[in-house]
Structure formats: C-alpha cells, structure tokens
Design an enzyme around this catalytic site. Structure first.
Site, short mmCIF file in Angstrom:
data_model
loop_
_atom_site.label_atom_id
_atom_site.label_comp_id
_atom_site.label_asym_id
_atom_site.label_seq_id
_atom_site.Cartn_x
_atom_site.Cartn_y
_atom_site.Cartn_z
CD GLU A 296 -2.80 -0.78 2.63
OE1 GLU A 296 -2.95 0.39 3.07
OE2 GLU A 296 -3.29 -1.79 3.17
CD GLU A 350 -12.13 2.09 0.35
OE1 GLU A 350 -12.64 1.11 0.93
OE2 GLU A 350 -10.90 2.26 0.24
CE LYS A 353 -10.48 2.97 4.96
NZ LYS A 353 -9.11 2.78 4.45
CD GLU A 359 -7.75 5.94 7.09
OE1 GLU A 359 -8.14 5.11 6.24
OE2 GLU A 359 -6.62 5.91 7.58
#
Length: 406
Positions: A296, A350, A353, A359
């Site tokens: 990541e 997203e 999250k 985030e």
C-alpha cells in the site's frame, strides 16, 4: 570430486580388454552421465523460483468500504481502460471473483484478520476456505496471491500475532494439496510498527520483540520465494511531523534530500528511503536476498482541518510522481537492480471508512467512475454525475489502519 561422480579415464580403460569392443560401456554411459549431473548440482546452489504474481510495476488496492461504488463488472471495465493489471482486494467477495473471470487481470484476494485465528488453529478450516474461495474460480479468475491478514504484527492483539504464521502455513498447505502452491503466492503485509528503527535507511531493523513472530514467516517466505510486503506511506510520515519533514521530499518533488552517512547514498524522496529501510532490516535479520514489495502507498486528496497536507494538489503530485517513477522500472539506491513494485491505495474514495477525513479520500477515482486525480487515466464517466442506472453495492468492513514511517 568423488570417484563415483567422475571416475578417472585411465581406470575405465584399464578394465577394457585390448582388441575387443566394450560390450558394457554403452550401458554404463547413461548411468555415469546421471551421476555426473547430480554431482554438478551439488556445486551450484538451487534458487527458489519467485512467484510471477505481479505484472510490470504498478497495481492498485480495490477497497470497498462504501455504499456508493459501481458494481464489480463496471470496475473491471475501469481497470482495463486504465490498463491497471494488478489488483488487490481485502476479502474474497464472490461478486468480485465472478466479475474478474476471464478479465486478464491479476487478483490478490485476502483473508480478513477476523478469520486468521480459526484458520491457524484448524487446518481443515484453511482447506474449506480455499475450496470455497479459490477452487470454484481459478484459473478463469486469475488469483495470483492470498493475503493473510493485514498489518497484524505490531498491533495490540498478541493472540492474533501468534496465529499468523500458522494461518499462512495452513493456507499454503491447502493450496499444495490442490497443486496450486507453486502458482498462488501466500503472504501478509506489514506496517511501520514492525520496525525498531527506520532512519537513516541503512539503520533499518525489526523490533526485537516481534522477531519470534517474524522469523518463522521470513524463513517460510525465503523457501517459497515470496516477497516481503510493506505498507509505505510518506503521506502519514509527513503528517506526523510536518515541521521537520520537507513536504517536497515526501512528494518526490525537487529537494535537497538526505545523505545516509553509513552507505554514502543520497535519497531525494521518502518512498525509496522507506523501501531501503526495509531492505536493511531484512539484511540485518539474515534475509538479504528477499524482495521488498509495497502493498500500500498513497496520498489523501482531502482531510480534516488538522490534516493540512491532505490536498488535491499534493495527492495528484505524489501519485503522478510515483507512477512516473514506477514506470521507469528501476530499483532503489541500496538495491538498484531490484525493480520496485507497488500497489497504490486506493482505487476509489470510500465514504464509509472511519477515522480522520483523509481516510475517505485516497481514491484515484470517484465512486461514479470519474477521475478524482488527473494522472492520465480515463474514467467511466467524464463528470461527477451520479451513478444513474447502476446497481450500487453496499459493503462494510473494519477500518484499515496505516501507520507511517520515515
């Protein structure tokens, strides 16, 4: 060399009567050649073949903690349009596995942390998991890796850390029973929490208290030929100490960089410094031949008021420079011949999250399939219009934390 491997020619000739053709040498020759072959093998160490689980150098994490994402079939189209061939998901959702059939895309699937203890304790659970999530799909769905857990070591759950190695081995054994262990890699990603030191890069070491858990994994991966996965986030490192870390160093923009006094190597970006700190830690632990692969990395395009580094401009700059750097197919200052490979975090923003605002803003694309960061990719739509006509899939999952290291 022993006589049985390569007998002196004169001794062979001595047992052949003069004037008579040898009637047995022709039968002996294959045996002698075979013995010679095995003797030669003893002088050349056998190397474990590495998995071909990554095409090129660029991949993406396809997270789905959101209630507004396009269906996986549309996501496959998006990935194909963007020419992203390596994809990692954080579970083994069957709608995704079905959508990836005959797509030509490499897919790394995952066992969530919540299943690790059961799979570690009971080999039959590992076999059941593989039978349910791999056998019905492979090879039409090109599953190239099974990722066991995420950032387990260095966390608060000692029991989970103790179970990790057993889960990795049991999944590998289940694949071996299906004759797939040489085709599907088994691995686990790590955060910066596994490091005792990471600056300067040459000082990289693993935490001594984690070595009882790490060493069995490293021994196992060195035998299977799997790489060491690390989550590397210059973004989070910068956010943790913006007063002392040059944002240009984190973004791969022109800057003075740092000089590692021990190796006399110059680093002009934190991403390479993080990777080389990992190589140094592996070398110190006795695994200098192991590849480091980034599971990541990314940069948030928005965040809370306390996250000034999370801007659209910074996110585009980091991702653009990273993509350009990966496409050069080069190594790092400490491992110049080891081509760097990385999964970008993440494919989409997203919205479900938890945690700080950043985030929810790591995506290369918006939920409607339009481009979030202008990196030259083509989106499914040209604007941020709603996903009209698409059946929205709703997912929930635990938050994926991503500590940083400098």
């Amino acid at each position: 060399m022993p006589a049985t491997c390569s007998p002196p020619r004169r001794k062979i000739m001595a047992v052949i009567p003069r004037g008579r053709p040898d009637s047995s040498l022709g039968h002996r020759r294959p045996v002698l050649l075979l013995l010679l072959f095995f003797c030669l093998l003893a002088f050349f160490p056998r190397r474990v073949a590495a998995f071909h689980s990554f095409v090129g150098t660029y991949g993406v994490n396809y997270g789905r903690i959101a209630d507004n994402l396009p269906p996986p079939t549309e996501v496959v189209k998006l990935l194909q349009m963007a020419r992203i061939k390596n994809v990692r998901i954080f579970d083994s959702d069957h709608t995704v596995l079905d959508a990836f059939r005959n797509s030509g895309l490499n897919l790394a699937i995952a066992i969530p942390n919540g299943l690790v203890k059961d799979i570690s304790a009971t080999p039959s659970k590992a076999m059941d998991w593989v039978n349910e999530n791999v056998r019905p799909y492979y090879p039409a769905t090109r599953i190239v890796a099974i990722i066991v857990g995420n950032e387990i070591l260095g966390g608060q759950d000692t029991g989970l850390a103790e179970a990790l190695f057993g889960a990795v081995v049991n999944i590998h054994d289940a694949l071996r029973a299906m004759r797939l262990s040489g085709r599907i890699e088994v691995n686990t990603p790590h955060s910066e929490a596994v490091f005792g030191t990471s600056y300067p890069p040459s000082a990289g070491t693993f935490r001594p208290d984690l070595m009882p858990y790490l060493k069995p994994l490293l021994d196992f991966f060195s035998k299977t030929g799997a790489p060491f996965y690390v989550n590397a986030y210059p973004f989070l490192a910068y956010m943790s100490d913006p007063e002392h870390i040059d944002v240009n160093y984190a973004l791969m923009k022109p800057n003075a960089g740092i000089l590692d006094q021990k190796t006399n190597l110059h680093y002009d970006n934190m991403f390479e410094a993080q990777i080389d700190a990992t190589y140094a830690a592996l070398e110190a632990a006795g695994y200098s031949d192991m590849e480091v692969r980034v599971s990541e990395t990314g940069w948030a395009s928005a965040g809370d008021a306390t996250e000034p580094g999370a801007t659209l401009e910074n996110a585009r700059t980091y991702n653009f420079n990273l993509r350009k750097r990966l496409f050069l197919r080069k190594g790092t200052p400490y491992r110049p011949k080891r081509v760097v490979k990385a999964f970008i975090f993440a494919l989409f923003n997203e919205d479900l999250k938890t945690g700080p605002g950043s985030e929810r803003h790591f995506g290369l694309f918006k939920p409607d399939g339009s481009v979030s960061l202008d990196l030259g990719f083509k989106g499914l739509t040209s604007s941020s219009s709603s996903i009209k006509g698409w059946k929205i899939l709703r997912y929930s999952a635990t938050q994926i934390s991503k500590p940083a290291f400098t």
